[in-house]
Design an enzyme around this catalytic site. Structure first.
Site, PDB file in Angstrom:
ATOM      1  N   THR A 170       0.835  -1.198   0.000  1.00  0.00           N
ATOM      2  CA  THR A 170       0.000   0.000   0.000  1.00  0.00           C
ATOM      3  C   THR A 170       0.872   1.250   0.000  1.00  0.00           C
ATOM      4  O   THR A 170       1.994   1.241   0.507  1.00  0.00           O
ATOM      5  CB  THR A 170      -0.906   0.064   1.233  1.00  0.00           C
ATOM      6  N   ASP A 171       0.326   2.309  -0.558  1.00  0.00           N
ATOM      7  CA  ASP A 171       0.910   3.615  -0.291  1.00  0.00           C
ATOM      8  C   ASP A 171       0.677   3.923   1.176  1.00  0.00           C
ATOM      9  O   ASP A 171      -0.158   3.312   1.841  1.00  0.00           O
ATOM     10  CB  ASP A 171       0.287   4.687  -1.185  1.00  0.00           C
TER      11      ASP A 171
END
Length: 856
Positions: free
Chosen positions: A272-273
């Site tokens: 994930t960012d």
């Protein structure tokens, strides 16, 4: 579609005119395809030894500021496996010292040079490796550059999928050859900063912006460079903040499971960012493999995964094979690039440059030496200087005004962009200001400068070496009287101007990441006008993150030359001197189109919400027609077209030959996968209680339980939902699954890379000096919905005066195919296809119909 209970929701969404992302389950499991075979085998062997808690530790971040890197996973002390270190950025090692500040991705695009892309990627990764980093967070293909104002466009390459894709692949190969895992980002549709994480400024919205992309546009434009990244063997891919068709990128089963892991057969891991995770079970089942930085909100001590992921496996919500696959994908990337051979201890801290400090920065614990100040720069400054010069685009040059001879008696420099930041080279955190010369944009995609050679410094040194006189006015508020008094006396006047942008968590002069306009900063237009009004040999150098509007001044008769130097990094001044004085003959081409007015691009940033307090909706109604494709479709004349760039020499093109190459029929992939492997054994909850021998660190994310009562251990208000509602249909199914017909190998169906034509052309240097030309090959695919032409190949040719050579390239099946939304596969249509060759998208003197020899 096996998720039949969601079909009515899809129909309702479509009826309301809302974009919808269909469910796609289960998450495909890695199989060690192609060059991944050995790494996958080793990963399976490693993961088979792990306990459930150790697998969760491998997939879960330990929390913001809980480790020395911007992102850290948990460790596995029992097997001597340390925490994995994730570190920005796509142009160098962020938040440290004794590192190189490389040119931005957009400059690499301007070189159109795959060798320089590889060398830059390798050099950057060598520095990350030397600091102890396992995963470098780059390169960037999202944003691709849909809108010219997009704040982070400069981190990537160009608004063309082929140019970006090939440079992505070259960069990734260089990075991973150096023994560091590359992370291609941001997947996918992340084309603006406004509302990327929801509410912003005075606007309150419920969710992040939804980038609404149709199937054809997704495949032919935005997914294309990620396919190149996967085919190049990229180890990790970062899912983005935004929603895609009203489903969050890190929860989007269609883009992750169906497209990335299914169609593109991606064998690495999805992370994930930072704070891009929006659910625990949902994201795991949708295809996310690692969450970063691990906590729900920075330093909150709460997590979607960690303990909750352990619980989800124990209660059967996340099947055991899924957590096993998450861990295998991470370790496959680890072994594929040789991290077990090249890993060194982490020797820096992202939160301070002090030598001594707390290992657990937020908690204020673990005092020790955290920065060893290791110098990892090597000889990379020379590469930075080379790329800076090779990426400088000569846009205008009247009567050979450039190169300068060195005999000019009085050289005057103007503009704040020529000088130093008065607060110091790193005086603004994450480069979040526009003081002095611009050499990189702002945000997490930056690195600290070890120094910055400004244009003022480098030009003064050159002038003094040649015995001339020199003056510089770098105060943006200087009066016209002051400017013109100097300009009227100078032999040559060099005006430097810029335009900046960056990531949305920083606002500079009311630019919230994205630019609010396409004009120059630092009083640029006024300075140009003042100088050109008094000096008949005025030259303008632009350091900009992308296109700016120049039509009002670029044709001024006293402006004899214009150059775009982009964001060249630490050697900025030396690079521009190399071009100005002819040590380097410019061979760069602009990697974007320069329109005459803002509306020419046909698209813009969505600056204000358009859906009440619901998620803002950005419909990509332009489809595949962005940048030069839009200009071509609507016959809009730009100031400078995509691919344009002058040289101190001249070149000609002749003898175009397009030779068909017999190709086998396209065969959709068939068959089924093997069953999802289950590695190890999950014990009862008692085995995963928090160990007595572990000291708790504040806000640190752990995998263990506080109690064997799983509902109490979770604290999740949705715990105990009926499985039929909590878990999408098919998401837990580990039985053999059909292979995606458009897939079959990393990057997509192997037949897409079959050669279908060879193209050759004679390139001749018709000038008097040695130089570089960039032959560009475009193809018209024909048909009512196709672009007039699309870039499909390019090269760089170095030639002496009068010298000629034959440039040869190939076209693949992919290059001449369109995505068919009905068959859900690539097809070569029956429309006439035409090949064009020249040195810009609007200067293509050679063309020939392409007669294909593809068996049916």
């Amino acid at each position: 579609m096996r998720n039949s209970w969601l079909i009515p929701l899809a129909a309702a969404a479509v009826a309301e005119g809302k974009a919808y992302s269909p469910p796609a389950y289960p998450a495909p499991w890695a199989r060690g395809a192609a060059e991944w075979a050995e790494a996958h085998e080793r990963a399976v062997e490693f993961v088979s030894q792990l306990t459930l808690a150790e697998k969760v530790n491998l997939t879960t971040g330990i929390g913001w500021e809980s480790g020395q890197c911007v992102g850290n996973t948990g460790s596995i002390p029992r097997l001597g496996f340390r925490s994995l270190c994730m570190q920005d950025s796509p142009l160098g090692v962020r938040d440290t010292d004794y590192n190189t500040a490389f040119p931005a991705g957009v400059n690499v695009a301007a070189t159109w040079d795959l060798d320089l892309a590889y060398l830059r990627g390798r050099a950057m990764a060598e520095e990350h490796r030397g600091k102890g980093v396992d995963v470098q967070l780059g390169p960037v293909a999202g944003p691709l550059g849909r809108v010219p104002e997009g704040g982070r466009n400069w981190e990537g390459f160009a608004p063309d999928p082929v140019l970006t894709g090939q440079l992505m692949a070259g960069t990734i190969q260089g990075m991973q050859d150096a023994g560091v895992i590359a992370c291609a980002k941001h997947y996918i549709g992340y084309e603006q900063e406004h509302f990327r994480q929801g509410s912003q400024g005075n606007f309150t919205v419920a969710d992040a912006i939804s980038e609404n992309i149709d199937d054809k546009t997704m495949h032919e434009l935005y997914l294309w460079p990620f396919a190149d990244a996967v085919r190049a063997g990229v180890g990790s891919i970062m899912c983005s903040y935004n929603q895609i068709n009203n489903s969050y990128a890190c929860s989007n089963s269609y883009t992750l499971n169906h497209l990335l892991k299914g169609e593109l057969d991606f064998q690495g891991f999805v992370m994930t960012d930072w704070s891009g995770q929006h659910s625990g079970v949902g994201d795991a089942l949708a295809g996310t493999d690692m969450d970063m930085p691990g906590d729900v909100a920075f330093d909150s001590g709460t997590a979607f995964w960690g303990t909750n992921l352990t619980i989800a496996v124990l209660n059967g919500t996340v099947p055991e094979w899924r957590i096993d696959d998450m861990a295998v994908r991470i370790m496959s990337a680890y072994y594929k690039v040789g991290r077990d051979r090249t890993q060194v201890p982490i020797n820096f801290a992202s939160w301070t440059l002090d030598t001594y400090g707390n290992e657990y920065f937020y908690a204020g614990e673990g005092y020790k030496q955290i920065n060893e100040h290791v110098d990892v720069r090597g000889d990379h400054a020379q590469l930075v200087r080379e790329i800076g010069a090779a990426s400088t685009v000569l846009l205008k040059n009247v009567d050979g005004a450039l190169p300068l001879t060195g005999q000019e008696k009085f050289v005057a420099v103007f503009g704040e962009d020529a000088g130093s930041n008065p607060d110091g080279v790193n005086g603004c955190s994450d480069r979040g200001c526009d003081n002095g010369t611009l050499a990189m944009g702002w945000g997490s995609g930056t690195a600290n400068f070890p120094y910055l050679v400004t244009p003022e410094q480098a030009i003064q040194a050159e002038v003094l070496k040649n015995g001339g006189t020199f003056s510089a006015i770098t105060h943006s508020g200087a009066s016209n009287t002051t400017i013109q008094a100097v300009a009227s006396q100078a032999s040559v006047c060099l005006v430097f101007a810029n335009a900046d942008s960056g990531e949305g968590y920083i606002t500079v002069d009311d630019n919230v990441g994205d630019r609010k306009n396409l004009t120059l900063w630092q009083n640029g237009e006024a300075t140009i006008a003042a100088v050109a009004g008094a000096c008949n040999n005025t030259m303008v150098v632009l350091h900009t993150v992308g296109p700016v509007l120049v039509e009002d001044w670029v044709h001024h008769p006293n402006i004899t030359a214009v150059l775009w130097a982009g964001l060249p990094g630490e050697q900025s001044g030396n690079s521009i001197v190399d071009v100005l004085y002819g040590a380097v003959n410019p061979g760069a081409k602009t990697p974007f189109t320069w329109g005459k007015k803002r509306s020419d691009w046909g698209v813009d940033v969505l600056y204000t919400p358009n859906n009440g307090e619901g998620a803002p909706q950005q419909d990509f109604t332009e489809g595949i027609f962005i940048d030069y494709r839009w200009f071509d479709k609507y016959n809009i004349t730009p100031t400078f077209e995509f691919g344009y760039g002058l040289s101190y020499s001249t070149f000609s093109f002749s003898n175009l030959k397009v030779t068909p190459v017999a190709a086998s029929p396209y065969k959709p992939a068939t068959g089924k996968s093997k069953p999802a492997p289950v590695l190890g054994k999950v014990l009862n909850a008692t085995a995963y209680l928090f160990p007595d021998y572990i000291k708790r660190i504040e806000a640190f994310i752990y995998p263990w339980l506080n109690t064997t009562d799983l509902k109490a251990a979770s604290g999740d208000p949705h715990y105990g939902w009926p499985t039929s509602k909590y878990v999408p249909e098919g998401a837990q199914d580990g039985s053999p699954q059909p292979v995606n017909p458009a897939g079959g190998a990393p990057g997509g169906n192997p037949a897409l890379w079959d050669t279908v034509a060879e193209v050759s052309v004679t390139v001749k240097n018709t000038g008097k000096v040695a130089g570089v030309e960039v032959p560009q090959l475009y193809v018209s695919l024909g048909g009512p919905n196709a672009a007039p032409k699309v870039l499909r190949g390019f090269g760089r040719v170095s030639l002496g005066p009068g010298e000629e050579t034959q440039w040869t390239t190939t076209l693949t099946r992919r290059d001449v195919s369109n995505w068919d939304t009905v068959s859900q596969n690539w097809v070569v249509t029956n429309y006439t296809k035409t090949v064009y060759v020249g040195n810009s998208s609007r200067n293509l003197p050679l063309k020939q119909n392409l007669l294909l020899n593809i068996k049916k």
